[in-house]
Design an enzyme around this catalytic site. Structure first.
Site, PDB file in Angstrom:
ATOM      1  N   ASN A  88       1.406  -2.903  11.945  1.00 51.92           N
ATOM      2  CA  ASN A  88       2.907  -4.353  10.946  1.00 51.92           C
ATOM      3  C   ASN A  88       1.824  -5.071  10.115  1.00 51.92           C
ATOM      4  O   ASN A  88       2.028  -6.480  10.197  1.00 51.92           O
ATOM      5  CB  ASN A  88       2.865  -5.325  12.180  1.00 51.92           C
ATOM      6  CG  ASN A  88       4.268  -6.091  12.133  1.00 51.92           C
ATOM      7  OD1 ASN A  88       4.950  -5.075  11.411  1.00 51.92           O
ATOM      8  ND2 ASN A  88       4.347  -6.811  12.829  1.00 51.92           N
ATOM      9  N   GLY A  89       0.827  -4.359   9.448  1.00 50.84           N
ATOM     10  CA  GLY A  89       0.029  -5.344   8.701  1.00 50.84           C
ATOM     11  C   GLY A  89       0.781  -6.070   7.180  1.00 50.84           C
ATOM     12  O   GLY A  89       0.138  -6.598   6.674  1.00 50.84           O
ATOM     13  N   GLY A  90       2.140  -5.234   6.764  1.00 52.54           N
ATOM     14  CA  GLY A  90       2.293  -4.803   5.650  1.00 52.54           C
ATOM     15  C   GLY A  90       3.516  -5.921   4.995  1.00 52.54           C
ATOM     16  O   GLY A  90       4.188  -6.360   5.489  1.00 52.54           O
ATOM     17  N   LYS A 106       6.870  -6.707   6.602  1.00 50.47           N
ATOM     18  CA  LYS A 106       8.391  -5.495   6.126  1.00 50.47           C
ATOM     19  C   LYS A 106       9.187  -5.309   7.007  1.00 50.47           C
ATOM     20  O   LYS A 106       9.974  -4.941   7.040  1.00 50.47           O
ATOM     21  CB  LYS A 106       7.305  -4.093   5.908  1.00 50.47           C
ATOM     22  CG  LYS A 106       8.152  -3.259   5.219  1.00 50.47           C
ATOM     23  CD  LYS A 106       7.061  -1.968   4.291  1.00 50.47           C
ATOM     24  CE  LYS A 106       8.424  -0.541   3.838  1.00 50.47           C
ATOM     25  NZ  LYS A 106       7.419   0.158   3.646  1.00 50.47           N
ATOM     26  N   GLY A 145      -7.365  -2.220   5.579  1.00 55.32           N
ATOM     27  CA  GLY A 145      -6.787  -0.804   6.149  1.00 55.32           C
ATOM     28  C   GLY A 145      -6.334  -0.535   7.537  1.00 55.32           C
ATOM     29  O   GLY A 145      -7.267  -1.255   7.840  1.00 55.32           O
ATOM     30  N   HIS A 146      -5.472   0.533   7.820  1.00 57.60           N
ATOM     31  CA  HIS A 146      -5.114   0.371   9.390  1.00 57.60           C
ATOM     32  C   HIS A 146      -6.406   1.269  10.359  1.00 57.60           C
ATOM     33  O   HIS A 146      -6.648   1.047  10.970  1.00 57.60           O
ATOM     34  CB  HIS A 146      -4.560   1.469   9.345  1.00 57.60           C
ATOM     35  CG  HIS A 146      -3.755   1.955   9.068  1.00 57.60           C
ATOM     36  ND1 HIS A 146      -4.853   3.660   8.228  1.00 57.60           N
ATOM     37  CD2 HIS A 146      -3.068   2.903   7.597  1.00 57.60           C
ATOM     38  CE1 HIS A 146      -4.241   4.603   7.719  1.00 57.60           C
ATOM     39  NE2 HIS A 146      -3.180   3.413   7.482  1.00 57.60           N
ATOM     40  N   ASN A 205       2.624   4.080  11.815  1.00 63.60           N
ATOM     41  CA  ASN A 205       3.170   2.909  10.635  1.00 63.60           C
ATOM     42  C   ASN A 205       4.673   2.342  11.141  1.00 63.60           C
ATOM     43  O   ASN A 205       5.751   3.202  11.784  1.00 63.60           O
ATOM     44  CB  ASN A 205       3.686   2.970   9.884  1.00 63.60           C
ATOM     45  CG  ASN A 205       2.064   4.107   8.906  1.00 63.60           C
ATOM     46  OD1 ASN A 205       1.049   3.603   9.707  1.00 63.60           O
ATOM     47  ND2 ASN A 205       2.725   4.374   8.157  1.00 63.60           N
ATOM     48  N   ASP A 213       7.243   1.102   9.534  1.00 62.47           N
ATOM     49  CA  ASP A 213       8.843   1.704   8.781  1.00 62.47           C
ATOM     50  C   ASP A 213       8.774   3.194   8.718  1.00 62.47           C
ATOM     51  O   ASP A 213       9.798   3.612   8.182  1.00 62.47           O
ATOM     52  CB  ASP A 213       8.162   0.810   7.766  1.00 62.47           C
ATOM     53  CG  ASP A 213       7.070   2.304   6.773  1.00 62.47           C
ATOM     54  OD1 ASP A 213       6.371   2.934   7.292  1.00 62.47           O
ATOM     55  OD2 ASP A 213       6.488   1.479   5.439  1.00 62.47           O
ATOM     56  N   LYS A 217       9.657   3.232   2.589  1.00 58.68           N
ATOM     57  CA  LYS A 217       8.867   3.195   1.975  1.00 58.68           C
ATOM     58  C   LYS A 217       9.577   2.405   0.019  1.00 58.68           C
ATOM     59  O   LYS A 217       8.737   1.622  -0.265  1.00 58.68           O
ATOM     60  CB  LYS A 217       7.484   4.094   1.516  1.00 58.68           C
ATOM     61  CG  LYS A 217       6.888   4.684   1.711  1.00 58.68           C
ATOM     62  CD  LYS A 217       5.780   4.096   2.870  1.00 58.68           C
ATOM     63  CE  LYS A 217       5.037   4.250   3.813  1.00 58.68           C
ATOM     64  NZ  LYS A 217       4.207   3.404   4.769  1.00 58.68           N
TER      65      LYS A 217
END
Length: 500
Positions: free
Chosen positions: A113-115, A126, A218-219, A247, A249, A388
């Site tokens: 959930n970093g984006g 997001k 990055g993950h 992810n 999303d 995306k």
């Protein structure tokens, strides 16, 4: 749910020392060391931040050394994966009904959930973007796990790996789930400073997360961050043995009890879900046999001479979905033994001020080669449903999918099992603009391909079938009227219709 409780480096919602290890290896490393010490001295009591800077130093030191002694991938050693490296989903035995509950109680779910939603024109995480019936990615994820727990009388916790970009907003959003019967934990991935592309010195001068100076690496950072936060040990203490990571999303990444049972039956350390590659997935990473061992190969690692070879669907038939099942004690062991040297991804960017910078990143799947027991499972395409772009959003908001208990399943009325190709132009790029251009989601059960370019609006109850191409040239405007049925049509020109 009760109020949040802070524990070490993680936060839990629910019912229930930095040590310098730096070796000078030239003037550049000495200068980086000095810069990092200056930054960490501003927050002397924040041991976790100092640990992150220690990890960052190790990676930038590695990057510098690898630049000097760079060794390109030997393409001759790249082979298709052995049969035992990738197991077909249809060869896995279904879970036994009387065992599902006990297996679920040994599982935790981690969502990356970093984006931010900036690429779709949104502010904030997001996961807060509305994707279906007013529900966000996070809403759907919570619904999925709540239904799973109530169905099997289990207690699968939801864990969010946030970044410094998403954490504050996510904590506010999570308050809405206080009264839900689900345990939610959060922890933050590391915060690393961008480095100048020429000097390799951090461009950050302050420990504060100044915009543009810092980034989440990055993950692949999940392993050390989960360990450093204390949450990994917390999960082990709770009797959890595996985590399912995906992810946030990817709306197809639900807990599959069949794969869950396989993970426990095989006593594996690491299972990477892959799916059949199409021409739309030519850049996706793939499992290979490299010099007799399993590993994940990303396009960034492929020598330029062989990039076209890598993209060929016939040679590399599967790609990485980033749905991963990992044994927790294996993560703990590898982190403590410092055996997780993940392949570095060098991401070059230019700041708003024009400064050329480098971000050193890692990917979670790259750790596959470090786990003793690792393999892939070739899963149905339905387990890979990422959003995306608004083109992806168009698909999941349509009648192509049915939503129940937070899970999207393809409408049985769809004649073909594949997803149509949808390409929406720049006028639809932002979510706000996308929503304004559709009175209601079009019916696309028989759509194969849709391409829309220019200033186009859709009326309510539009049906699209076959191949539909709509082009409004510069200065032109097209209104697709209410109730229109477009079957294998090309629409262009200027068409303005008053919608009554």
């Amino acid at each position: 749910m009760t109020s949040p409780v802070h524990k070490s480096g993680y936060i839990t919602y629910g019912k229930s020392e930095y040590v310098e290890n730096i070796e000078d290896s030239g003037d550049t490393l000495a200068a980086i060391n000095k810069s990092l010490k200056k930054i960490t001295s501003q927050v002397p009591d924040d041991k976790q931040f100092k640990t992150e800077m220690d990890d960052f130093y190790s990676q930038v030191s590695r990057y510098i050394k690898e630049k000097v002694k760079s060794k390109e991938l030997d393409w001759e050693k790249v082979k298709s994966p052995k049969p035992e490296y990738v197991i077909p989903y249809n060869q896995i035995n279904p879970a036994k009904k009387d065992e599902v509950s006990s297996l679920l109680n040994k599982l935790a779910v981690i969502k990356l959930n970093g984006g931010l939603g900036t690429t779709m024109g949104c502010v904030g995480p997001k996961s807060a973007i509305e994707v279906r019936n007013g529900l966000t990615f996070l809403d759907l994820t919570v619904q999925q796990i709540e239904h799973l727990n109530s169905t099997y009388n289990a207690n699968v916790p939801l864990i969010l790996m946030n970044s410094f970009n998403t954490d504050e907003d996510t904590q506010k959003i999570l308050k809405k789930y206080y009264n839900h019967d689900i345990n939610i934990y959060t922890f933050n991935q590391s915060r690393w400073p961008r480095i100048n592309a020429d000097s390799l010195l951090p461009i950050a001068s302050s420990a504060k997360p100044t915009a543009g100076a810092w980034y989440p690496p990055g993950h692949g950072d999940i392993y050390s961050s989960l360990y450093n936060s204390g949450l990994l040990q917390k999960l082990l203490d709770l009797g959890k043995e595996y985590v399912f990571v995906s992810n946030i999303d990817n709306l197809g990444a639900t807990v599959d009890t069949k794969i869950l049972s396989h993970v426990f039956d095989s006593q594996t350390d690491f299972v990477l879900e892959v799916t059949d590659k199409t021409k739309a997935d030519i850049k996706g990473g793939t499992i290979i046999d490299y010099d007799g061992s399993i590993r994940l190969l990303e396009i960034a690692q492929v020598p330029k001479l062989y990039v076209d070879d890598f993209k060929r669907v016939k040679k590399f038939k599967i790609f990485n979905t980033n749905n991963i099942w990992i044994r927790l004690d294996a993560i703990k062991s590898l982190v403590e033994q410092k055996k997780l040297d993940l392949d570095l991804i060098v991401n070059r960017k230019t700041t708003d001020s024009g400064e050329r910078v480098i971000q050193l990143e890692t990917a979670i799947g790259a750790a596959m080669k470090h786990f003793e027991k690792a393999h892939g499972v070739n899963v149905p395409r339905s387990r890979f449903l990422p959003v995306k772009s608004t083109s992806d959003l168009f698909i999941v908001t349509s009648d192509l999918y049915i939503l129940k208990d937070g899970v999207l399943t393809m409408n049985p009325l769809r004649t073909f099992g594949n997803v149509p190709i949808v390409k929406l132009g720049d006028h639809f790029k932002k979510v706000k603009d996308f929503q304004a251009r559709f009175k209601s989601p079009p019916q696309i059960l028989e759509l194969d391909h849709l391409s829309v370019t220019g200033d186009v609006y859709f009326g309510a109850h539009v049906t699209l079938t076959g191949t539909v191409i709509i082009v409004a040239n510069h200065g032109a405007h097209i209104d697709i009227p209410r109730g229109a049925v477009l079957n294998d049509k090309v629409v262009s020109g200027d068409l303005r219709i008053m919608d009554h």
